[in-house]
Design a protein around this motif. Structure first.
Motif, PDB file in Angstrom:
ATOM      1  N   THR A  71       0.639  -1.357  -0.200  1.00  0.00           N
ATOM      2  CA  THR A  71      -0.364  -0.208   0.097  1.00  0.00           C
ATOM      3  C   THR A  71       1.203   1.350  -0.219  1.00  0.00           C
ATOM      4  OG1 THR A  71      -0.016   0.091   1.944  1.00  0.00           O
ATOM      5  CG2 THR A  71      -1.780  -1.152   0.959  1.00  0.00           C
ATOM      6  N   ASP A  72       0.454   1.777  -0.195  1.00  0.00           N
ATOM      7  CA  ASP A  72       0.965   3.952  -0.477  1.00  0.00           C
ATOM      8  C   ASP A  72      -0.530   4.107  -0.112  1.00  0.00           C
ATOM      9  OD1 ASP A  72       2.973   5.880  -2.551  1.00  0.00           O
ATOM     10  OD2 ASP A  72       1.867   6.363  -0.655  1.00  0.00           O
ATOM     11  N   TYR A  73      -0.177   5.006   1.499  1.00  0.00           N
ATOM     12  CA  TYR A  73      -1.482   5.968   1.679  1.00  0.00           C
ATOM     13  C   TYR A  73      -1.654   7.138   1.583  1.00  0.00           C
ATOM     14  CZ  TYR A  73      -3.404   2.041   5.218  1.00  0.00           C
ATOM     15  OH  TYR A  73      -4.495   1.596   5.771  1.00  0.00           O
ATOM     16  N   ALA A  74       0.019   7.694   1.229  1.00  0.00           N
ATOM     17  CA  ALA A  74       0.192   9.353   1.073  1.00  0.00           C
ATOM     18  C   ALA A  74      -0.532   9.601  -0.679  1.00  0.00           C
ATOM     19  CB  ALA A  74       1.208   9.512   0.767  1.00  0.00           C
ATOM     20  N   ALA A  75      -0.474   8.058  -1.292  1.00  0.00           N
ATOM     21  CA  ALA A  75      -1.204   8.231  -2.914  1.00  0.00           C
ATOM     22  C   ALA A  75      -2.832   7.798  -3.273  1.00  0.00           C
ATOM     23  CB  ALA A  75      -0.506   7.416  -3.657  1.00  0.00           C
ATOM     24  N   ASN A  76      -3.081   7.409  -2.108  1.00  0.00           N
ATOM     25  CA  ASN A  76      -4.177   6.538  -1.951  1.00  0.00           C
ATOM     26  C   ASN A  76      -4.435   5.048  -3.125  1.00  0.00           C
ATOM     27  OD1 ASN A  76      -5.389   7.858   0.180  1.00  0.00           O
ATOM     28  ND2 ASN A  76      -5.824   9.105  -0.889  1.00  0.00           N
ATOM     29  N   THR A  77      -3.021   4.462  -2.673  1.00  0.00           N
ATOM     30  CA  THR A  77      -3.042   3.525  -3.776  1.00  0.00           C
ATOM     31  C   THR A  77      -2.941   2.442  -3.471  1.00  0.00           C
ATOM     32  OG1 THR A  77      -2.689   4.894  -5.409  1.00  0.00           O
ATOM     33  CG2 THR A  77      -2.123   3.259  -6.376  1.00  0.00           C
ATOM     34  N   TRP A  78      -3.353   0.763  -3.530  1.00  0.00           N
ATOM     35  CA  TRP A  78      -2.491   0.112  -3.304  1.00  0.00           C
ATOM     36  C   TRP A  78      -1.920  -1.335  -4.371  1.00  0.00           C
ATOM     37  CZ3 TRP A  78      -7.862   1.353  -2.360  1.00  0.00           C
ATOM     38  CH2 TRP A  78      -8.585   0.294  -2.602  1.00  0.00           C
ATOM     39  N   TYR A  79      -1.368  -2.248  -4.429  1.00  0.00           N
ATOM     40  CA  TYR A  79      -0.068  -2.386  -5.203  1.00  0.00           C
ATOM     41  C   TYR A  79      -0.529  -4.343  -5.123  1.00  0.00           C
ATOM     42  CZ  TYR A  79       1.325   2.020  -5.615  1.00  0.00           C
ATOM     43  OH  TYR A  79       1.700   3.758  -6.071  1.00  0.00           O
ATOM     44  N   LEU A  80      -0.094  -4.899  -6.744  1.00  0.00           N
ATOM     45  CA  LEU A  80       0.082  -6.615  -6.278  1.00  0.00           C
ATOM     46  C   LEU A  80       0.825  -6.735  -7.267  1.00  0.00           C
ATOM     47  CD1 LEU A  80      -1.282  -8.437  -5.248  1.00  0.00           C
ATOM     48  CD2 LEU A  80      -2.888  -9.200  -7.604  1.00  0.00           C
ATOM     49  N   GLU A  81       2.090  -7.154  -6.586  1.00  0.00           N
ATOM     50  CA  GLU A  81       3.089  -7.354  -7.497  1.00  0.00           C
ATOM     51  C   GLU A  81       3.323  -8.450  -7.401  1.00  0.00           C
ATOM     52  OE1 GLU A  81       5.586  -4.934  -8.058  1.00  0.00           O
ATOM     53  OE2 GLU A  81       6.593  -6.394  -9.479  1.00  0.00           O
ATOM     54  N   MET A  82       2.676  -9.236  -8.947  1.00  0.00           N
ATOM     55  CA  MET A  82       2.484 -10.663  -9.645  1.00  0.00           C
ATOM     56  C   MET A  82       3.767 -11.498  -9.800  1.00  0.00           C
ATOM     57  SD  MET A  82      -0.772 -10.613 -10.433  1.00  0.00           S
ATOM     58  CE  MET A  82      -0.085  -9.314 -12.324  1.00  0.00           C
ATOM     59  N   THR A  83       5.221 -12.020  -9.611  1.00  0.00           N
ATOM     60  CA  THR A  83       6.321 -12.292  -9.840  1.00  0.00           C
ATOM     61  C   THR A  83       5.675 -14.412 -10.219  1.00  0.00           C
ATOM     62  OG1 THR A  83       7.186 -13.507  -7.867  1.00  0.00           O
ATOM     63  CG2 THR A  83       7.786 -11.153  -8.645  1.00  0.00           C
ATOM     64  N   ASN A  84       6.331 -14.742 -11.062  1.00  0.00           N
ATOM     65  CA  ASN A  84       6.580 -16.124 -11.509  1.00  0.00           C
ATOM     66  C   ASN A  84       5.275 -16.676 -12.458  1.00  0.00           C
ATOM     67  OD1 ASN A  84       8.375 -18.357 -12.138  1.00  0.00           O
ATOM     68  ND2 ASN A  84       7.300 -19.169  -9.986  1.00  0.00           N
ATOM     69  N   LEU A  85       5.191 -15.974 -13.031  1.00  0.00           N
ATOM     70  CA  LEU A  85       3.628 -16.118 -13.263  1.00  0.00           C
ATOM     71  C   LEU A  85       3.663 -17.138 -14.007  1.00  0.00           C
ATOM     72  CD1 LEU A  85       2.350 -11.855 -13.999  1.00  0.00           C
ATOM     73  CD2 LEU A  85       1.141 -13.366 -12.463  1.00  0.00           C
ATOM     74  N   LYS A  86       2.126 -17.854 -13.760  1.00  0.00           N
ATOM     75  CA  LYS A  86       2.272 -18.744 -15.026  1.00  0.00           C
ATOM     76  C   LYS A  86       0.850 -18.668 -15.515  1.00  0.00           C
ATOM     77  CE  LYS A  86       3.552 -21.541 -10.451  1.00  0.00           C
ATOM     78  NZ  LYS A  86       3.106 -22.412  -9.063  1.00  0.00           N
ATOM     79  N   PRO A  87       0.225 -19.634 -16.217  1.00  0.00           N
ATOM     80  CA  PRO A  87      -0.899 -19.324 -16.979  1.00  0.00           C
ATOM     81  C   PRO A  87      -1.783 -19.464 -16.348  1.00  0.00           C
ATOM     82  CG  PRO A  87       0.928 -21.745 -18.777  1.00  0.00           C
ATOM     83  CD  PRO A  87       1.384 -20.791 -16.610  1.00  0.00           C
ATOM     84  N   GLU A  88      -2.042 -19.752 -15.121  1.00  0.00           N
ATOM     85  CA  GLU A  88      -3.360 -20.485 -14.662  1.00  0.00           C
ATOM     86  C   GLU A  88      -3.998 -18.674 -13.927  1.00  0.00           C
ATOM     87  OE1 GLU A  88      -1.328 -22.708 -14.837  1.00  0.00           O
ATOM     88  OE2 GLU A  88      -0.377 -23.073 -12.196  1.00  0.00           O
ATOM     89  N   ASP A  89      -2.337 -17.808 -14.175  1.00  0.00           N
ATOM     90  CA  ASP A  89      -2.750 -17.154 -13.315  1.00  0.00           C
ATOM     91  C   ASP A  89      -3.692 -15.713 -14.271  1.00  0.00           C
ATOM     92  OD1 ASP A  89      -0.152 -17.412 -12.356  1.00  0.00           O
ATOM     93  OD2 ASP A  89      -1.450 -17.269 -11.007  1.00  0.00           O
TER      94      ASP A  89
END
Length: 117
Positions: A71-89
């Motif tokens: 999260t970044d409370y100053a920017a009112n934003t949250w993130y999802l960092e996705m690594t090692n992605l698979k086809p089922e994602d």
């Protein structure tokens, strides 16, 4: 009316990474929890990751160790960092926000994530 605007989806090869963003028009300090769901056609929406106002995080088993919510409370934003992605994602990913002043969650517009070679 709270609005959530998502960005960051796209096409990536297996093993690659993407970062999704969700920007809210209301302060994150008024949230109970925020996070990400995903949904494939004809299937129920599935919780991917969640973080509470007390910093407790939850991940579905299939993404544990590969995805990180932040999260970044100053920017009112949250993130999802996705690594090692698979086809089922591959899915449409939706951010959500549960504000203390509302009995129902708010949802982003959805962003497509496609993992394919």
């Amino acid at each position: 009316q709270v609005q959530l605007v998502e960005s960051g989806g796209g096409l990536v090869q297996p093993g690659g990474s993407l970062r999704l963003s969700c920007a809210a028009t209301e302060s994150l300090s008024r949230l109970n929890a925020m996070g990400w769901y995903r949904q494939a056609p004809g299937k129920e929406r599935e919780l991917v990751a969640r973080i509470t106002s007390g910093w407790t995080t939850t991940y579905t088993d299939s993404v544990q160790g590969r995805f990180t919510i932040s999260t970044d409370y100053a920017a009112n934003t949250w993130y999802l960092e996705m690594t090692n992605l698979k086809p089922e994602d591959t899915d449409v990913y939706y951010c959500y926000a549960g504000y203390r002043f509302s009995s129902y969650p708010y949802w982003g517009q959805g962003t497509q994530v496609t993992v394919s070679s």
